[in-house]
Design a protein around this motif. Structure first.
Motif, PDB file in Angstrom:
ATOM      1  N   SER B  29       3.955   1.410   1.121  1.00  0.00           N
ATOM      2  CA  SER B  29       4.717   1.936  -0.009  1.00  0.00           C
ATOM      3  C   SER B  29       4.878   0.878  -1.106  1.00  0.00           C
ATOM      4  CB  SER B  29       6.079   2.390   0.530  1.00  0.00           C
ATOM      5  OG  SER B  29       6.967   2.606  -0.506  1.00  0.00           O
ATOM      6  N   THR B  30       5.110  -0.372  -0.708  1.00  0.00           N
ATOM      7  CA  THR B  30       5.284  -1.457  -1.687  1.00  0.00           C
ATOM      8  C   THR B  30       3.957  -1.746  -2.393  1.00  0.00           C
ATOM      9  OG1 THR B  30       6.945  -2.382  -0.214  1.00  0.00           O
ATOM     10  CG2 THR B  30       6.192  -3.788  -1.990  1.00  0.00           C
ATOM     11  N   LYS B  32       1.764   0.444  -3.146  1.00  0.00           N
ATOM     12  CA  LYS B  32       1.624   1.495  -4.158  1.00  0.00           C
ATOM     13  C   LYS B  32       2.512   1.191  -5.363  1.00  0.00           C
ATOM     14  CE  LYS B  32       2.657   5.738  -5.944  1.00  0.00           C
ATOM     15  NZ  LYS B  32       3.887   6.276  -6.546  1.00  0.00           N
ATOM     16  N   THR B  33       3.755   0.749  -5.084  1.00  0.00           N
ATOM     17  CA  THR B  33       4.713   0.482  -6.170  1.00  0.00           C
ATOM     18  C   THR B  33       4.229  -0.663  -7.051  1.00  0.00           C
ATOM     19  OG1 THR B  33       6.441   1.043  -4.567  1.00  0.00           O
ATOM     20  CG2 THR B  33       7.159   0.070  -6.626  1.00  0.00           C
ATOM     21  N   ARG B  34       3.695  -1.697  -6.418  1.00  0.00           N
ATOM     22  CA  ARG B  34       3.338  -2.913  -7.162  1.00  0.00           C
ATOM     23  C   ARG B  34       1.911  -2.896  -7.702  1.00  0.00           C
ATOM     24  NH1 ARG B  34       7.037  -7.126  -6.353  1.00  0.00           N
ATOM     25  NH2 ARG B  34       5.537  -8.796  -6.710  1.00  0.00           N
TER      26      ARG B  34
END
Lengths: 135, 277
Positions: B29-30, B32-34
């Motif tokens: 998930s991180t 994807k966010t970053r």
């Protein structure tokens, strides 16, 4: 000195035999022979000194030669000591699962999807359409 | 990356297994966010292990239920603040270099249909992570170039190549805040890096012999004693780990060091790895 019971990872109420057993396990773990040509041998030696000092202090406290440490309550974060007949020590509180504060997240189940589809089908049929023809 | 540093699942508590999966999901998930959706494919078990290792002692991880794009269900994600963001950026950097190696070494089909498009997508994300982690990115690039030259010369022994690769992982330990922990994590990752390189070399031996590619273990005098070398590195890594201050992931990390790595060594050396790496 920090809490000697926390250094050994035992409860202040632990028996003498348990403390001795835990001490021997730690000595075996951090013995210089395990760190022979390891570049961190000096850190292991420091750790051994801490463990020996903590054990000696506990002996003195129990013999009445020293006062007990002021805050010798169970430390949340402890050394790992596998004690076969006791539950493993906790390293963190049970997690708060975001909005599922009442416990672990609900296990995803496909009945939830079916229920939503069935409701959508009903609404469609009320308006004269048919989302799922077989229902 | 390679996926050799994993826990031994039968010996994990269910809560610990769920937490481990949560850390993996949080890394995805991180990423994807970053770094965008495509960076999710850079998620790997090795950097999941690094996330747990670098989590700050004394802090509880944050759990959040988020939707997984792979199977559309909501799953608990376990965020170790600070550590997961670092692992996400390092994953992109390592994935980029692995793709660069694929472009050089792999079969034509894999080069054209996998490595080239993936590099095109990941290129800008890599440059963004490189700008943030300049020192590590330069170290990784330099060591990988040196390793490529060593492999090209075909004269170096397996342990020399392993040490060169391990220096990259050891550089990840520089992100530890506290000097004492930094020393320990760098030494620990040096041992882990050697294990990963030698296991990967062993796993690829058959393929490399068939295709005529370089493998440091083929024909090496170190091959008969490979198990001893790996076990010794695993014991040294465990001894280094014991010096670290415990954090919230201690039980899972203990499982990895005392059971998981040894189980993986057994599987690879008896060539019974099942499933994807």
């Amino acid at each position: 000195m920090t809490d000697p019971y926390a250094v050994l990872g035992v409860s202040p109420n632990a028996s003498d035999e348990e403390i001795k057993r835990v001490y021997r396990e730690l000595v075996r773990k951090y013995h210089p022979d395990n760190y022979g040509d390891n570049p961190l041998a000096d850190l292991a030696e420091t750790k051994m000194k801490e463990i020996n000092a903590a054990y000696d202090r506990i002996q003195n406290i129990r013999a009445g030669k020293e006062p007990p440490p002021p805050n010798s309550s169970d430390n949340q974060y402890r050394q790992s000591n596998h004690q076969p007949n006791q539950p493993r020590q906790e390293y963190y509180r049970p997690p708060q699962y975001g909005r599922y504060n009442s416990g672990p997240p609900r296990e995803p189940d496909y009945c939830d999807c079916c229920a939503k589809l069935a409701i959508a089908d009903c609404c469609c049929e009320c308006m004269g359409g048919d989302l799922i023809s077989c229902c | 990356m390679y996926g050799y540093i994993r826990p031994y699942k039968p010996d994990l508590r269910i809560r610990e297994w769920e937490t481990y999966k949560g850390v993996y999901c949080a890394l995805c998930s991180t990423l994807k966010t970053r770094s965008g959706f495509a960076a999710r494919f850079a998620v790997n078990y090795d950097l999941t292990f690094l996330t747990m290792l670098m989590a700050k002692p004394g802090e509880s991880p944050r759990f959040e239920a988020l939707r997984c794009p792979a199977d559309l269900r909501k799953k608990p994600h376990c965020f170790a603040e600070g550590a997961v963001e670092l692992a996400a950026d390092l994953s992109v950097i390592m994935a980029y270099h692995k793709l660069r190696d694929s472009l050089e070494d792999d079969a034509l089909a894999r080069k054209v249909f996998v490595a080239a498009p993936a590099l095109a997508i990941l290129g800008s994300k890599y440059r963004k992570c490189e700008a943030v982690h300049e020192k590590f990115a330069n170290t990784a690039k330099k060591r990988l170039d040196e390793l490529a030259e060593m492999e090209h010369n075909r004269g170096e022994c397996a342990s020399e190549c392993a040490m060169k690769f391990a220096a990259i992982l050891s550089a990840m330990g520089e992100y530890c805040g506290e000097p004492r922990n930094r020393r320990i994590v760098c030494a620990l990752l040096q041992n882990i890096g050697q294990i990963i390189y030698l296991l990967d070399a062993y796993d690829d031996m058959e393929r490399d012999v068939k295709r005529g590619g370089f493998n440091p273990l083929v024909g090496s005098a170190e091959l008969p004693a490979i198990r001893e070398t790996l076990e010794r590195a695993a014991r040294a890594a465990a001894a280094d780990f014991e010096l670290l201050e415990p954090n919230a992931f201690r039980p899972i990390l203990e499982n990895i060091f005392y059971l998981g790595i040894h189980s993986t060594i057994d599987k690879v050396l008896s060539k019974r790895m099942t499933g994807a790496k």
